[in-house]
Scaffold this active site. Structure first.
Site, mmCIF file in Angstrom:
data_model
loop_
_atom_site.group_PDB
_atom_site.id
_atom_site.type_symbol
_atom_site.label_atom_id
_atom_site.label_comp_id
_atom_site.label_asym_id
_atom_site.label_seq_id
_atom_site.Cartn_x
_atom_site.Cartn_y
_atom_site.Cartn_z
ATOM 1 N N ASN A 124 23.207 -27.089 1.921
ATOM 2 C CA ASN A 124 22.744 -26.934 0.551
ATOM 3 C C ASN A 124 21.322 -27.489 0.448
ATOM 4 O O ASN A 124 21.120 -28.665 0.209
ATOM 5 C CB ASN A 124 23.682 -27.674 -0.397
ATOM 6 N N ASP A 125 20.360 -26.611 0.625
ATOM 7 C CA ASP A 125 18.939 -27.004 0.610
ATOM 8 C C ASP A 125 18.566 -27.770 -0.643
ATOM 9 O O ASP A 125 17.490 -28.342 -0.728
ATOM 10 C CB ASP A 125 18.030 -25.776 0.544
ATOM 11 N N CYS A 126 19.400 -27.637 -1.645
ATOM 12 C CA CYS A 126 19.029 -28.121 -2.975
ATOM 13 C C CYS A 126 19.694 -29.436 -3.339
ATOM 14 O O CYS A 126 19.483 -29.947 -4.437
ATOM 15 C CB CYS A 126 19.349 -27.060 -4.016
ATOM 16 N N ASN A 141 19.095 -32.654 -2.742
ATOM 17 C CA ASN A 141 17.974 -33.406 -2.148
ATOM 18 C C ASN A 141 18.117 -34.883 -2.492
ATOM 19 O O ASN A 141 17.576 -35.367 -3.467
ATOM 20 C CB ASN A 141 16.642 -32.857 -2.680
#
Ligand code: BGC
Ligand code: NOJ
Length: 813
Positions: free
Chosen positions: A486-488, A490
């Site tokens: 999940n790149d998001c 963070n």
């Protein structure tokens, strides 16, 4: 009932999707080309072409954020008297008497009819060819002689798609063309460092041409009504700077019933450095002439098209299912496999949602794409594995992507994603199981493309898992790094600056306690695979070492990763739980449920079943399973981009189709066939296609990355079609876990997991030098193979041992 409106239908016999209304709710596109030369083409012939790399070698121009949305492409204008029209309706938008677009395997055929003239254009990129063929057939279906004026149109991109949209102080002066007979050559920057040019040719004499956009279109006109077409007169313009284009002008007379073919060819050529010119300032056209000669007659074009069809026949013959359910069969036999090839080719680089500028080949993405593609052309998958591994760092860490032209890694969309390394094992194991080719493990592969740094590919796999082991957090769970899948999410970004990207902004890694349960599950799944591989190749000690690490991870998840009814998602920078019942929002996340159930962590203690039940209870909705629940209603500084999206979209509780299969596989591992199937059918394009086309918006023949979730303003609306890991995951799920045909080192494992309503079905599977005709009789059971009979004799266990030749297999569940 706007919802019920249909724009097209499947034609399975021809492996086509047939669009019957040009005004689709969004451009519905297809991809042409298999290896080096690629084109995107919409149902109105919009789109563009490039060679290998959509950023650095863009051949024709395309404008994103256009009004209307899909403007610019390969266009034909047909003029009869005062009426000008286009076979694809656009750009003229003159109402047609008939319109149809057939997207097929590597080709698109668009047909328009107006006043008893039919124009049908077949677009395709022939095999092993750096060109797009456009075969236009004009037919006079009337009782009178027809006199027509035909204009073609392409607009050149000045090669680098990014600077083409930015650097106008330079761009407006560099454009150069040459015209020779019926061929228009685009040679911008060829005088200096480039050794490539493009051309647009037609296999007939022309009565005029244009190469300067302003002369052809006029400064105040649009593609729909170019000056030259309106006046019915070409300008014979020669571009110097500004915006070079290529347009042929042909006068055509057709007798009653007469039909005529025109072969247009958009080609790309590279010359050796010392053979660039044939005379001062004149480009060497030898290769272009040769390429043109290969397609200068209808016969030659038809032959090339037949070869392309045969190529796809062969590819789609490797795995074929017959279940009697056309909606399943067409996805498995045609569209899912086709989408897998396209995503393998492009990773996430170029679609109508990705401009081809920002993203090259993803490390994680490409490894996943491999799994959907490896059965089709294993040799290309092999090369891809080597290319990907060559960008890795000595400590196992990875660049997040590389550019296809240079094959060099870069940090353009960030780095330090701690799940990345594990995916290399996922991809490599899939390759070896499919092919039995263990020699790939001995290939010498560099780190970061540095000559002299080569170690074996096996060593790359080892450092990949070691990267996880060497980066554990306080709960002995994997540190998340910049982010995991999940790149998001963070957790180490802490950004209040709207001008910085979450992906590339500096990470706070000092003192972080941010750990990922998704990576924990991924590590267990790929770690087990690695252990099995080690045992297979006699590296028992290494296998034992990794088994201990896997066991330790399983313990850590049970101890610190379980929330009571589901697996936690993560710990944040400060060591606080994410994806827990204790949280106000985002109480449960899909990724860790998927990976920890696939890893079967805590299955004996009931964790797997509880987690799967929780997915049904909290994540499932009419359109699939959302990523998290409840959605975040405000920006959370400590979580980053995930909370930047409005509720129900993208990573904030969208239905991220990509991760639905993880849970579906978890269901299959647990033997819950009814649940697996109902989750699967919800995001299966052919089911969605039947249900609604307007709301879904995007192409009904392929999966899209995201469907708006239950918390969204418009649940069910799809976005980001075509290039998504969903393709490979859907394929892996249905081919191996639902239908149960699993390639393994020594043969094919048969292990279906089906809804209890499933009837008998057959799968014909080519595997290495063997071909298996498998009949499966579920007898109402969801899981569990009772007996396998191979060529008349019962087999022990659930693996059909590999042996070359043709075999018949009967399976009773
Ligand atoms: C998107 C992700 C994507 C990432 C990297 C984010 O804005 O939501 O899906 O992977 O950017 O491009
Ligand atoms: C899109 C990316 O391509 C994929 O790798 C990523 O993990 C998902 N976004 C989820 O964030």
């Amino acid at each position: 009932m706007e919802q019920q409106k249909r724009y097209g239908h499947f034609d399975d016999a021809h492996r086509e999707y047939v669009i019957t209304d040009p005004k689709t709710p969004w451009p519905w596109i297809n991809y042409l080309g298999n290896e080096d030369f690629f084109s995107l083409i919409s149902n109105t012939a919009g789109g563009y072409s490039f060679y290998k790399d959509a950023k650095f070698r863009r051949i024709t121009r395309y404008r994103y954020n256009n009004v209307p949305m899909d403007n610019g492409g390969r266009y034909f204008y047909i003029k009869e008297g005062d009426t000008a029209w286009s076979p694809g309706w656009k750009p003229c938008k003159t109402p047609l008497d008939f319109y149809e677009c057939r997207h097929g395997m590597g080709y698109t055929r668009i047909t328009g009819r107006k006043n008893q003239v039919e124009a049908s254009v077949l677009f395709f990129v022939p095999l092993k060819t750096w060109a797009e063929v456009q075969k236009l057939t004009l037919t006079n279906q009337s009782q009178e002689v027809k006199t027509l004026k035909l204009f073609s149109f392409e607009e050149w991109c000045l090669w680098n798609a990014a600077t083409d949209m930015e650097n106008f102080q330079r761009n407006f002066s560099t454009g150069e063309v040459e015209i020779e007979g019926s061929t228009i050559y685009h040679k911008t920057e060829y005088r200096e460092r480039r050794n490539h040019y493009a051309f647009y040719h037609v296999n007939t004499e022309i009565q005029g041409f244009d190469t300067d956009r302003e002369s052809f279109v006029g400064l105040y006109n649009e593609f729909s009504n170019p000056d030259a077409v309106v006046e019915g007169l070409p300008r014979n313009s020669h571009a110097h700077g500004w915006s070079p284009i290529a347009s042929h002008y042909i006068e055509v007379t057709l007798q009653t019933g007469e039909s005529r073919d025109f072969v247009f060819l958009l080609g790309y050529v590279e010359n050796e450095q010392d053979k660039k010119f044939s005379a001062p300032k004149v480009i060497n056209k030898e290769k272009a002439h040769a390429l043109i000669a290969r397609f200068d007659t209808t016969d030659k074009v038809d032959k090339a098209f037949a070869e392309l069809n045969a190529y796809w026949d062969a590819l789609l013959n490797i795995y074929k299912v017959k279940t009697g359910n056309p909606k399943l069969d067409r996805m498995v036999n045609i569209w899912n496999q086709y989408q897998c090839m396209v995503t393998f080719n492009f990773s996430r680089s170029a679609s109508f949602f990705e401009s081809g500028i920002g993203r090259g080949m993803g490390f994680r993405d490409s490894n996943q794409d491999l799994v959907g593609f490896v059965h089709q052309i294993p040799s290309r998958a092999r090369q891809r594995i080597i290319d990907i591994a060559s960008t890795q760092f000595p400590d196992g860490g990875c660049y997040h992507q590389y550019q296809p032209l240079t094959k060099r890694g870069n940090n353009d969309i960030g780095g330090g994603f701690n799940d990345d390394p594990c995916w290399l094992i996922f991809g490599t194991v899939a390759y070896i199981k499919e092919t039995g080719d263990f020699t790939i493990l001995d290939e010498m592969v560099p780190f970061d493309n540095q000559p002299g740094s080569e170690v074996t590919l096996f060593e790359h796999l080892k450092v990949s898992l070691d990267h996880v082991i060497n980066n554990l957090g306080p709960h002995l769970l994997p540190l998340i790094g910049r982010a995991d899948w999940n790149d998001c999410l963070n957790l180490n970004c802490f950004s209040w600056d709207p001008n910085e990207s979450f992906q590339t902004t500096e990470n706070v890694s000092e003192g972080t306690k941010a750990e990922s349960l998704m990576i924990a599950g991924l590590f267990v799944v790929t770690g087990k695979e690695y252990v099995a591989l080690c045992n297979k190749i006699g590296k028992h000690e290494e296998g034992q070492r990794m088994q201990r690490a896997v066991d330790a991870m399983i313990e850590a998840v049970k101890k610190h990763g379980w929330d009571g009814e589901w697996y936690l998602r993560a710990y944040d920078f400060y060591g606080r739980k994410i994806g827990s019942n204790e949280c106000e929002e985002g109480k449960i996340f899909i990724e860790s449920q998927g990976w920890c159930t696939m890893a079967e962590i805590g299955a004996d203690e009931g964790m797997v079943a509880k987690s799967l039940d929780s997915c049904k209870k909290y994540l499932e909705c009419e359109h699939g399973m959302v990523l998290n629940n409840p959605a975040f209603t405000k920006y959370i500084y400590e979580y980053g981009e995930i909370s930047s999206y409005p509720e129900g979209y993208k990573e904030n509780a969208g239905i991220f189709c990509h991760n639905n299969p993880w849970v579906i596989i978890g269901e299959c591992m647990a033997g819950r066939g009814n649940d697996a199937w109902s989750h699967y059918a919800k995001i299966l394009p052919s089911y969605v296609e039947e249900k609604y086309q307007t709301l879904h918006k995007v192409e009904p023949y392929v999966n899209c990355q995201m469907v708006a979730g239950k918390d969204a303003f418009r649940p069910g609306e799809g976005k980001n079609s075509w290039l998504t890991g969903t393709a490979a995951w859907m394929w892996y799920t249905v081919s191996e876990f639902i239908l149960g045909i699993k390639p393994d080192y020594d043969g094919i494992r048969i292990d279906p997991c089906l809804p209890e309503t499933a009837g008998d079905y057959t799968v014909s599977r080519k595997f290495r030098d063997a071909e298996y005709d498998i009949t499966i009789r579920p007898n109402g059971s969801q899981k569990g193979v009772k007996q396998i009979v191979l060529d008349g004799s019962p087999v022990e266990g659930d693996v059909i041992p590999y042996a070359a030749g043709k075999h018949t297999v009967e399976v009773t569940m």
